[in-house]
Design a protein around this motif. Structure first.
Motif, mmCIF file in Angstrom:
data_model
loop_
_atom_site.group_PDB
_atom_site.id
_atom_site.type_symbol
_atom_site.label_atom_id
_atom_site.label_comp_id
_atom_site.label_asym_id
_atom_site.label_seq_id
_atom_site.Cartn_x
_atom_site.Cartn_y
_atom_site.Cartn_z
ATOM 1 N N ARG A 136 7.743 -0.298 -11.209
ATOM 2 C CA ARG A 136 7.191 -0.660 -9.910
ATOM 3 C C ARG A 136 6.331 0.471 -9.380
ATOM 4 N NH1 ARG A 136 10.032 -5.203 -8.137
ATOM 5 N NH2 ARG A 136 11.796 -5.583 -9.513
ATOM 6 N N GLY B 142 -5.201 4.060 0.976
ATOM 7 C CA GLY B 142 -5.719 2.737 1.294
ATOM 8 C C GLY B 142 -5.001 1.602 0.605
ATOM 9 N N LEU B 143 -3.723 1.813 0.287
ATOM 10 C CA LEU B 143 -2.942 0.713 -0.271
ATOM 11 C C LEU B 143 -1.981 0.225 0.808
ATOM 12 C CD1 LEU B 143 -1.986 2.275 -3.713
ATOM 13 C CD2 LEU B 143 -3.420 0.254 -3.397
ATOM 14 N N GLU C 97 3.512 -2.008 2.024
ATOM 15 C CA GLU C 97 4.495 -3.065 1.758
ATOM 16 C C GLU C 97 4.470 -3.516 0.302
ATOM 17 O OE1 GLU C 97 3.621 -6.007 4.617
ATOM 18 O OE2 GLU C 97 4.336 -4.754 6.266
ATOM 19 N N HIS C 98 3.446 -3.110 -0.428
ATOM 20 C CA HIS C 98 3.368 -3.493 -1.836
ATOM 21 C C HIS C 98 4.135 -2.540 -2.741
ATOM 22 C CE1 HIS C 98 -0.584 -5.781 -0.850
ATOM 23 N NE2 HIS C 98 0.501 -6.377 -0.405
ATOM 24 N N ASN D 158 7.011 -2.529 -3.939
ATOM 25 C CA ASN D 158 7.830 -3.045 -5.039
ATOM 26 C C ASN D 158 7.062 -3.840 -6.080
ATOM 27 O OD1 ASN D 158 10.429 -2.113 -4.763
ATOM 28 N ND2 ASN D 158 10.812 -3.475 -3.020
ATOM 29 N N ARG D 159 5.754 -3.804 -6.002
ATOM 30 C CA ARG D 159 4.995 -4.587 -6.975
ATOM 31 C C ARG D 159 4.813 -3.842 -8.280
ATOM 32 N NH1 ARG D 159 0.346 -7.888 -3.952
ATOM 33 N NH2 ARG D 159 1.737 -8.944 -2.473
ATOM 34 N N PHE D 160 4.354 -4.604 -9.260
ATOM 35 C CA PHE D 160 4.072 -4.008 -10.562
ATOM 36 C C PHE D 160 2.560 -3.813 -10.708
ATOM 37 C CE2 PHE D 160 8.268 -5.513 -11.021
ATOM 38 C CZ PHE D 160 8.858 -4.644 -11.911
ATOM 39 N N GLU E 153 -0.074 -6.525 -10.773
ATOM 40 C CA GLU E 153 -0.376 -7.335 -9.591
ATOM 41 C C GLU E 153 -1.482 -6.722 -8.733
ATOM 42 O OE1 GLU E 153 3.379 -9.070 -7.820
ATOM 43 O OE2 GLU E 153 4.225 -7.591 -9.165
ATOM 44 N N PHE E 154 -2.097 -5.643 -9.225
ATOM 45 C CA PHE E 154 -3.174 -5.004 -8.468
ATOM 46 C C PHE E 154 -4.487 -5.111 -9.235
ATOM 47 C CE2 PHE E 154 0.712 -3.070 -7.025
ATOM 48 C CZ PHE E 154 0.525 -2.881 -5.671
ATOM 49 N N GLN F 259 -7.572 -0.916 -7.010
ATOM 50 C CA GLN F 259 -6.287 -0.578 -6.387
ATOM 51 C C GLN F 259 -5.434 0.262 -7.314
ATOM 52 O OE1 GLN F 259 -5.162 -4.606 -5.524
ATOM 53 N NE2 GLN F 259 -5.306 -4.222 -3.323
ATOM 54 N N LEU G 232 -10.252 -3.190 1.495
ATOM 55 C CA LEU G 232 -9.044 -3.369 0.692
ATOM 56 C C LEU G 232 -9.196 -4.638 -0.124
ATOM 57 C CD1 LEU G 232 -5.862 -2.634 2.813
ATOM 58 C CD2 LEU G 232 -6.626 -1.561 0.717
ATOM 59 N N GLU G 233 -9.103 -4.485 -1.447
ATOM 60 C CA GLU G 233 -9.190 -5.700 -2.254
ATOM 61 C C GLU G 233 -7.865 -6.443 -2.112
ATOM 62 O OE1 GLU G 233 -9.978 -3.600 -5.951
ATOM 63 O OE2 GLU G 233 -10.686 -2.170 -4.440
ATOM 64 N N GLU H 183 4.909 -10.612 -3.780
ATOM 65 C CA GLU H 183 5.757 -9.421 -3.877
ATOM 66 C C GLU H 183 6.534 -9.228 -5.179
ATOM 67 O OE1 GLU H 183 6.886 -6.036 -1.555
ATOM 68 O OE2 GLU H 183 5.441 -7.648 -1.227
ATOM 69 N N GLY H 184 6.255 -8.104 -5.829
ATOM 70 C CA GLY H 184 7.099 -7.540 -6.868
ATOM 71 C C GLY H 184 7.683 -8.477 -7.907
#
Ligand code: ADP
Ligand code: SF4
Ligand code: MG
Lengths: 337, 308, 319
Positions: free
Chosen positions: A105, A137-138, A141-142, A144-146, A149-150, A154, B11-12, B18-19
């Motif tokens: 993550r 600039g991220l 709240e993201h 926990n993402r992998f 997913e960006f 990003q 922001l792209e 979520e995750g």
């Protein structure tokens, strides 16, 4: 100068190949990086930029020569002894896909520096990571993402956040924008320059694209086949180009520009880049240089101030260009006289 | 540094919610796979049968090793077919086939799970070490893997068991010690390519040591192939155990176990079909369920293999 | 290429040597009562000692090993304990049976596996694809002894009962005794083996066919209007078969020492069954000889596969 942050002294890096030959990726490079500056490093793909960068960060053991950080030699340190110094020297990698672990993550990736150096854990680490995410600039709240997913831009921000986590002194950016779309390149470059101002960072900024390097660098080093061929403050490199190879790179820039008035004439280099396993004798550029003479094949020019240049403008050429010289009409002459 | 390029710092928008880990994505795909889910249900039933084996014995009133020489055998001493007392018939010694099958499930599953676990742990650790540490460690381990993979496994297993005498421990150890090599080879191959990936170098540039890189950065990336291999290994192990039993090298009698039951039934298959059919069916259904499930797991973790 | 070959063969020899050490250590360190068995129930300690001496069992294990290794290098694997027949001779007797079994089955499983794989790959996710995958997995899930017994029951027992004595209950009839009986005796074992192994080949063919059919040059061939069946067979199959050939080599090598169960069920006195008999009699020279021979088969097969791979696929780097 006593504001030298990193000093590279006659560094060579060779790689063994499957046959008995070796690749000379870096063939004796000396340069200094000053506190607070951005040193650009430019050259065609395969000329040894990444290898030099990795030697600077002591990710590779140098074959010979030495690297000094803040007056201490780091190139011979063991991995363990190098560890505390890793906080001060960070790398941003070219490939925003390859440099982030796809199975972890983002929060944990950016938190890595804190975990490795036992700086913060638990909620404190999470808070610091989220601050960093905001900084680059991220969306925090993201967390926990992998990585998958960006988007590419990003992900490069993630790489930047990770590199800046421990407030390093030197950041080596190895083609940080080469893999990105042009519009996104600008965003990342702006981000890097904002961060530099805010945290007083020193950058080594690598690119194969002179137009990118030019916008960000205070000084630029031009590399060809493992060697620095010209090193000068940006404006001088463009205004008083001394090395034929630099001139050729400049002439390939898309838009003609007042700075490069005398290089409007496009110079097409003949021949391919020679193999790094078997570099040409004498000046390594002589197989493609429009000005090459017979002694270029025998004598290796040193990187030093030429003509009436100031000491901070150095070039490695036996027949350096004068201002206004037209290279496009030059022809090599390698016959014995 | 002079930022000459003026550009709005937009922001792209991120692509997904979520995750969602690659792992949970795979699980979602697996849950949608009907065949895999049915197989899983069958596996659960077999596990229940193994756990509830004593209940089978209690309900029928037939302990697994009790020989009913009058009730369970015909006057000529042959096994009895399925009837109200012995639902799946009796074997050559007048024992209840149903109850023995239920108890036999315990052996098959136990060996299947334990031997597979040993195999995977040894294989992953050695494969990781060989691939990541390289050098002399890798040279030695690579030769060792070659050795184990070149030996005729079943022959040596038979020979070993015949020397040590049959027991559950020996069976598990023999299977575990011979199967790890394929896991190690898979893991080693994966690690060799992972090691060259930039994120490993990134971890190093942050100051991470070998051990951290090995377990935090590399290991999570080999888990998917290991999971796939593990699910497909369980049925292989179950068959191997049954094969050893069939060749008389399983568990010492009278412990009920499927391979052994099939072996005992060989001389009766012309006269007592149930004696071979039901243990055979139990074994086949089990391995088939695991294989079908494993196939689904493979497709779920590597969707490329099943695209159209 | 020469360097690659030499290194590969060097590795192979090293592996075989390690196996010989391991196997020797394993069996000679384990307690053995061969001499006792040979001497019979009335054997006096003197006779037992004499027998041990005659078999060389009174020497330290390492001396026995060196003796064995010295002979093995010269192609002499020793003599069996019971009849003093050379082990190489025993292997020579059993080998044709195992090879007949393996090769015949190979023809069947290749035909079955590749055919099914191609059908599956050209009709992905169709009913046929699913059916064939299920068919392959069904037989793949069979323990070999169970499949053997099943075939014996239906194709030997039931058929013979109904008056069609086409298949014998087992045993082997050498090729010298006519191709008919040879074929008759081997057909059931072939089927048993082929059904088990076909699944792997179905999957391999399907997978690599799907990969290849998605590649550019196949699309180009299609867009040129070449007939679909021609695209599949001529362009697709040829490049899709590399992994199949690789697996085939490995499987064949492994079968030399690995058809123990099929040989046992169908009473074929091949290498596997001979080894099992030797194991039951603790006939160490025979066990070790066969284990080493079977390992050598695997090692040689792997080297051949590597060479074939390097020749077929120039992208493979030799190192
Ligand atoms: N790990 C390596 N092993 C062998 N050769 C390498 C390795 N890394 C780089 N090289 C070779 O060294 C030369 C310089 O590569 P690199 O430093 O990556 O150049 P750049 O970053 O300028 O594109 C190239 O010829 C490349 O093939
Ligand atoms: S030294 Fe000679 S060959 Fe090299 S750049 Fe200068 S002129 Fe060209
Ligand atoms: Mg590079």
């Amino acid at each position: 100068m006593n504001d030298v942050l990193l000093k590279v002294d006659d560094v060579r890096k060779e790689f063994p190949t499957h046959s008995k030959e070796v690749v000379q990726a870096v063939a004796g490079v000396s340069l200094e990086v000053h506190k607070g500056e951005t040193l650009g490093l430019v050259g065609e793909t395969g000329c040894g930029k990444s290898s030099l960068a990795r030697c600077m960060a002591h990710l590779y053991d140098v074959t010979s020569g030495s690297v000094w950080f803040e007056g201490h030699e780091i190139s011979k340190l063991s991995r363990k002894a190098m560890r505390p110094l890793r906080r001060d020297v960070q790398v941003i990698f070219q490939d925003p896909y390859g440099s982030l672990n796809p199975r972890r993550r983002v929060g944990s990736i950016i938190g890595d520096p804190f975990a490795i150096h036992n700086i913060a854990s638990g909620n404190e680490r999470k808070k610091k990571v989220q601050e960093l995410m905001e900084l680059v600039g991220l969306n925090p709240e993201h967390y926990n993402r992998f990585p998958a997913e960006f988007s590419g831009g990003q992900r490069q921000r993630i790489g930047v956040a990770r590199a800046l986590a421990l407030r390093p002194k030197l950041v080596i950016c190895d083609e940080p924008v080469s893999a990105l779309d042009v519009s996104i390149q600008a965003q990342i470059i702006n981000l890097l320059s904002d961060l530099q101002r805010e945290f007083d960072l020193t950058y080594v900024f690598i690119s194969h694209d002179l137009s990118v390097v030019r916008h960000v660098s205070d000084r630029i080093a031009v590399m060809y086949l493992g060697k620095i061929v010209e090193l000068a403050p940006t404006s001088e490199l463009f205004g008083q180009t001394r090395h034929p190879y630099t001139r050729a790179l400049l002439s390939a820039l898309p838009v003609a520009d007042p700075d490069t008035a005398d290089s409007r004439q496009q110079i097409i280099l003949g021949g391919d880049i020679p193999a790094a396993t078997n570099p040409p004798t004498g000046c390594r550029f002589h197989t493609r240089c429009p000005k090459a003479r017979l002694d270029c094949t025998a004598e290796e020019p040193a990187l030093e101030p030429v003509l009436d240049d100031k000491p901070d403008h150095r070039a490695a050429c036996l027949y350096p260009l004068t201002v206004g010289e037209d290279l496009s009409t030059a022809v090599p002459d390698l016959k014995a006289s | 540094m002079t930022a000459a390029i003026e550009m709005v710092d937009v922001l792209e928008e991120p692509k997904a919610i979520e995750g969602r880990s690659p792992f949970s994505l795979a699980l979602r795909r697996l849950r949608k796979d009907k065949v895999a889910m049915i197989s899983l249900a069958v596996i659960v039933l077999i596990v229940l049968m193994a756990i509830l084996a004593p209940v089978f014995a209690a309900v029928t009133g037939h302990p697994p090793n009790e020989q009913y020489r009058d009730l369970g055998l015909t006057p000529d001493g042959l096994p009895r077919g399925p009837n109200g007392t012995f639902w799946l018939g009796t074997d050559d010694l007048g024992r209840d086939v149903l109850v023995r099958i239920a108890y036999g499930a315990r052996i098959s599953l136990l060996v299947g799970v334990i031997a597979t676990a040993i195999t995977v742990v040894i294989g992953v650790v050695l494969g990781l070490a060989a691939g990541f540490l390289g050098g002399i460690t890798d040279t030695i381990l690579a030769r060792l893997i070659d050795v184990v993979l070149s030996v005729p496994f079943l022959l040596v297993a038979i020979a070993l068991v015949s020397v040590t005498g049959p027991s559950l421990t020996v069976t598990v150890l023999v299977i575990g010690c011979f199967s790890w090599a394929s896991v190690a080879r898979i893991v080693r191959g994966q690690v060799l390519s992972l090691r060259e990936r930039e994120f490993v170098e990134a971890a190093r540039s942050l100051g991470a040591g070998d051990r951290r890189i090995m377990f935090v950065d590399v290991l999570p990336n080999v888990i998917a192939p290991v999971i796939v291999y593990t699910t497909l290994l369980i049925p292989v192990v179950i068959v191997t155990q049954a094969t050893l039993s069939f060749l008389g090298l399983g568990l010492p009698p009278p412990t009920p176990d499927w391979g052994g039951m099939i072996s005992e039934s060989q001389n009766y298959y012309t006269t007592a079909w149930w004696f071979i059919l039901f243990p055979g069916l139990a074994l086949l259904v089990t391995t088939l369920a695991f294989n079908l499930f494993g196939d689904g797991v493979r497709d779920a973790f590597d969707p490329r293999a099943d695209r159209t | 290429m020469a360097m690659f070959l030499i290194r590969r063969i060097g590795h192979g020899i090293l592996v075989l040597w390690l196996i010989s050490v391991a196997v020797f250590a394993l069996f000679f360190v384990a307690p053995s009562n061969v001499a006792q068995t040979l001497a019979g129930r009335q054997g006096t300690p003197e006779t037992i000692a004499l027998i041990k001496h005659r078999l060389g069992l009174d020497l330290p294990v390492w001396q026995q090993y060196l003796h064995f290794l010295g002979n093995a290098v010269k192609g002499d694997l020793g003599y069996d304990y019971y009849h003093q027949v050379p082990v190489t001779h025993i292997i020579g007797q059993a080998l044709p049976i195992t090879v007949s079994l393996a090769l015949g089955a190979a023809v069947l499983w290749l035909a079955l596996g590749v055919f099914n794989g191609v059908i599956s790959a050209t009709h992905p996710r169709s009913l046929a694809d699913r059916g064939l995958t299920l068919f392959a997995l069904f037989f793949y899930s069979f323990p070999s002894f169970l499949l053997g017994l099943l075939l014996l029951y239906f194709l030997y027992f039931r058929l013979t009962l109904s008056g069609f004595g086409w298949f014998p209950a087992g045993g082997y009839s050498p090729l010298a005794g006519g191709i008919g009986p040879w074929f008759q005796h081997l057909l059931l074992p072939w089927i048993a083996l082929a059904l088990l192994l076909a699944a792997t080949y179905t999957r391999l063919t399907r997978g690599s066919m799907l990969d290849v059919l998605g590649e550019d040059y196949i699309r180009t061939a299609r867009s040129k209007g070449i007939r679909e069946s021609r695209v599949v067979v001529v362009h697709g199959l040829r490049s899709a078969l590399t992994p199949v050939v690789t697996q085939f080599g490995i499987d064949l090598g492994q079968l030399i020492g690995g058809v123990v169960v099929t040989e046992t069920v169908f009473s074929l006195p091949g290498l596997g069954q001979t080894a099992v008999t030797a194991i039951n009699q603790q006939d160490l020279p025979v066990i070790i000889g066969i284990v080493l021979f079977a390992s050598a088969a695997v090692v040689v097969a792997n080297i051949l596969v590597d060479i074939g791979y390097a020749v077929l696929d120039p992208r493979v780097r030799l190192h």
